[in-house]
Design an enzyme around this catalytic site. Structure first.
Site, mmCIF file in Angstrom:
data_model
loop_
_atom_site.group_PDB
_atom_site.id
_atom_site.type_symbol
_atom_site.label_atom_id
_atom_site.label_comp_id
_atom_site.label_asym_id
_atom_site.label_seq_id
_atom_site.Cartn_x
_atom_site.Cartn_y
_atom_site.Cartn_z
ATOM 1 N N PRO A 9 1.623 19.151 55.401
ATOM 2 C CA PRO A 9 1.666 20.544 55.874
ATOM 3 C C PRO A 9 1.241 21.473 54.743
ATOM 4 O O PRO A 9 1.768 21.395 53.636
ATOM 5 C CB PRO A 9 3.151 20.742 56.203
ATOM 6 C CG PRO A 9 3.875 19.817 55.265
ATOM 7 C CD PRO A 9 2.964 18.631 55.085
ATOM 8 N N MET A 10 0.281 22.344 55.003
ATOM 9 C CA MET A 10 -0.155 23.307 53.998
ATOM 10 C C MET A 10 -0.388 24.651 54.671
ATOM 11 O O MET A 10 -1.318 24.799 55.479
ATOM 12 C CB MET A 10 -1.411 22.825 53.272
ATOM 13 C CG MET A 10 -1.209 21.548 52.483
ATOM 14 S SD MET A 10 -2.518 21.226 51.278
ATOM 15 C CE MET A 10 -2.114 22.454 50.028
ATOM 16 N N GLU A 11 0.478 25.598 54.380
ATOM 17 C CA GLU A 11 0.430 26.920 54.999
ATOM 18 C C GLU A 11 -0.919 27.589 54.764
ATOM 19 O O GLU A 11 -1.409 27.668 53.636
ATOM 20 C CB GLU A 11 1.556 27.784 54.419
ATOM 21 C CG GLU A 11 1.559 29.228 54.887
ATOM 22 C CD GLU A 11 1.918 29.386 56.344
ATOM 23 O OE1 GLU A 11 1.770 30.502 56.865
ATOM 24 O OE2 GLU A 11 2.349 28.391 56.975
ATOM 25 N N GLN A 70 7.575 21.478 61.392
ATOM 26 C CA GLN A 70 8.365 21.679 60.171
ATOM 27 C C GLN A 70 9.046 23.039 60.210
ATOM 28 O O GLN A 70 8.410 24.056 60.515
ATOM 29 C CB GLN A 70 7.482 21.593 58.930
ATOM 30 C CG GLN A 70 8.271 21.677 57.625
ATOM 31 C CD GLN A 70 7.375 21.713 56.396
ATOM 32 O OE1 GLN A 70 6.781 22.736 56.086
ATOM 33 N NE2 GLN A 70 7.281 20.578 55.698
ATOM 34 N N CYS A 100 7.988 24.231 49.423
ATOM 35 C CA CYS A 100 7.014 25.319 49.307
ATOM 36 C C CYS A 100 7.231 26.091 48.006
ATOM 37 O O CYS A 100 8.339 26.576 47.741
ATOM 38 C CB CYS A 100 7.121 26.252 50.502
ATOM 39 S SG CYS A 100 5.937 27.624 50.427
ATOM 40 N N LYS A 141 10.812 17.344 53.182
ATOM 41 C CA LYS A 141 9.845 17.310 52.091
ATOM 42 C C LYS A 141 10.403 18.106 50.918
ATOM 43 O O LYS A 141 10.895 19.219 51.101
ATOM 44 C CB LYS A 141 8.493 17.878 52.512
ATOM 45 C CG LYS A 141 7.435 17.684 51.417
ATOM 46 C CD LYS A 141 6.066 18.186 51.798
ATOM 47 C CE LYS A 141 5.086 17.866 50.653
ATOM 48 N NZ LYS A 141 3.782 18.513 50.827
ATOM 49 N N GLY A 202 0.892 13.902 46.214
ATOM 50 C CA GLY A 202 0.451 14.599 45.016
ATOM 51 C C GLY A 202 -0.733 13.952 44.336
ATOM 52 O O GLY A 202 -0.660 12.798 43.908
ATOM 53 N N ASP A 203 -1.852 14.684 44.258
ATOM 54 C CA ASP A 203 -3.039 14.269 43.516
ATOM 55 C C ASP A 203 -3.752 13.046 44.086
ATOM 56 O O ASP A 203 -4.397 12.300 43.340
ATOM 57 C CB ASP A 203 -2.703 14.008 42.043
ATOM 58 C CG ASP A 203 -2.620 15.292 41.236
ATOM 59 O OD1 ASP A 203 -2.839 16.374 41.806
ATOM 60 O OD2 ASP A 203 -2.304 15.208 40.027
ATOM 61 N N GLY A 225 -2.817 16.153 51.362
ATOM 62 C CA GLY A 225 -3.143 17.484 51.849
ATOM 63 C C GLY A 225 -4.516 17.922 51.408
ATOM 64 O O GLY A 225 -5.517 17.668 52.070
#
Length: 322
Positions: A9-11, A70, A100, A141, A202-203, A225
């Site tokens: 999930p990425m706003e 979410q 977040c 998360k 991550g990464d 993401g």
């Protein structure tokens, strides 16, 4: 069956059009929606449908990939109440956002700021777990912490003991933001400390980083993401690599029809056309790390604000000029 590749999930980035495009390209096993903010009160169903339009189609994308909603907030009662509402609407699971890093979100006691309050994490997950039917899991998360890792394991344990069925961990603190490198060693420590599955995050930007995060963390599931937005066929290549090798990356010419499709979906969702070009420019900036053509297109359209002109350029009806 565990979902091996999860779209993060990425706003403001991984919205419904992006989820649709990336899941149709393939390789994604599950999506988590952008956060739905909960304050004190019941959510408006229209707002839920706007953020997660897949809720109108069995909580799945067009290709049948599950989408888990979410929630973000700090009030255990209202988070539980609204989780129950999502379950009534058919949600297959409810995810909770404790990761977040946005200043505005943190200032209102949401997201990663709660990693300084393990007891609150436990209260929230307990309330949501109690509010949901037994067959609807609650997941969470988190990051490694707010400013340091002194409470990392305490936070993970609080989530697991309160009833989280799965914990996705972005391997940075809030203060680290998205600065590389992510600390994958911590993922292994968390996985060993809790009794529920841990999802590594991550990464992950290519096949090599995917293989490394799995090797170092020991996690069977990986959440991606920005790496997927920047390399839209990454999940597909990961899945294929387990069967018959890495395969070829998607070419720029093969990606262009997807960009046109994405742009059309964005135009349908955004009321004011002048706000539409920004979404395409945002994607082009991320794509430019893998596609020089994306940087060239961005440079040509960076000052263009007319949605119609930009669509004509994308479809080849009007040449892009510098």
């Amino acid at each position: 069956m565990k979902h091996r590749i999860i779209l993060a999930p990425m706003e403001g980035l991984v919205d419904a059009p992006m989820r649709d495009i990336l899941t149709r390209i393939g390789g994604v096993d599950r999506c988590v929606s952008e956060f739905i903010r909960v304050t004190q009160g019941q959510l408006n169903i229209g707002s839920i449908r706007r953020i997660v339009p897949e809720s109108l189609h069995g909580w799945k994308t067009a290709t049948g990939v599950p989408v888990h909603p979410q929630l973000l907030g700090s009030d255990p009662h209202w988070l539980g109440h609204n989780a129950a509402l999502l379950a009534e609407l058919g949600a297959p699971a409810v995810d909770l956002n404790f990761g977040c890093p946005a200043k505005t979100v943190n200032r209102h006691r949401g997201g990663a700021t709660l990693l300084r309050e393990p007891d609150t994490l436990h209260q929230i997950v307990s309330a949501v777990r109690a509010a949901l039917p037994p067959d609807v899991p609650v997941t969470a998360k988190m990051r490694l912490g707010y400013s340091d890792t002194s409470q990392t394991l305490e936070c993970a344990d609080a989530l697991a003991c309160a009833g989280a069925a799965e914990i996705a961990v972005h391997a940075r603190t809030r203060e680290q933001g998205y600065k590389p490198p992510a600390d994958w060693e911590w993922l292994a420590r968390i996985r060993e400390a809790v009794s529920v599955p841990v999802v590594a995050n991550g990464d992950v930007t290519d096949l090599e980083s995917y293989r490394r995060i799995v090797e170092i963390s020991g996690c069977e599931q990986v959440m991606i993401g920005r790496g997927l937005v920047a390399c839209p066929d990454l999940a597909l290549r990961i899945q294929q690599s387990a069967l018959d090798g890495a395969g070829q990356a998607m070419s720029w010419s093969a990606l262009q029809p997807w960009m046109i499709d994405f742009y059309g979906q964005v135009r349908e969702r955004i009321v004011q056309d002048r706000h539409v070009p920004g979404r395409l420019k945002q994607w082009l900036v991320l794509l430019s790390g893998n596609y020089p053509e994306a940087r060239a297109l961005f440079d040509r359209i960076r000052r263009e604000t007319c949605a119609d002109v930009l669509q004509a350029i994308l479809t080849g009806r009007v040449p892009a000029v510098g």
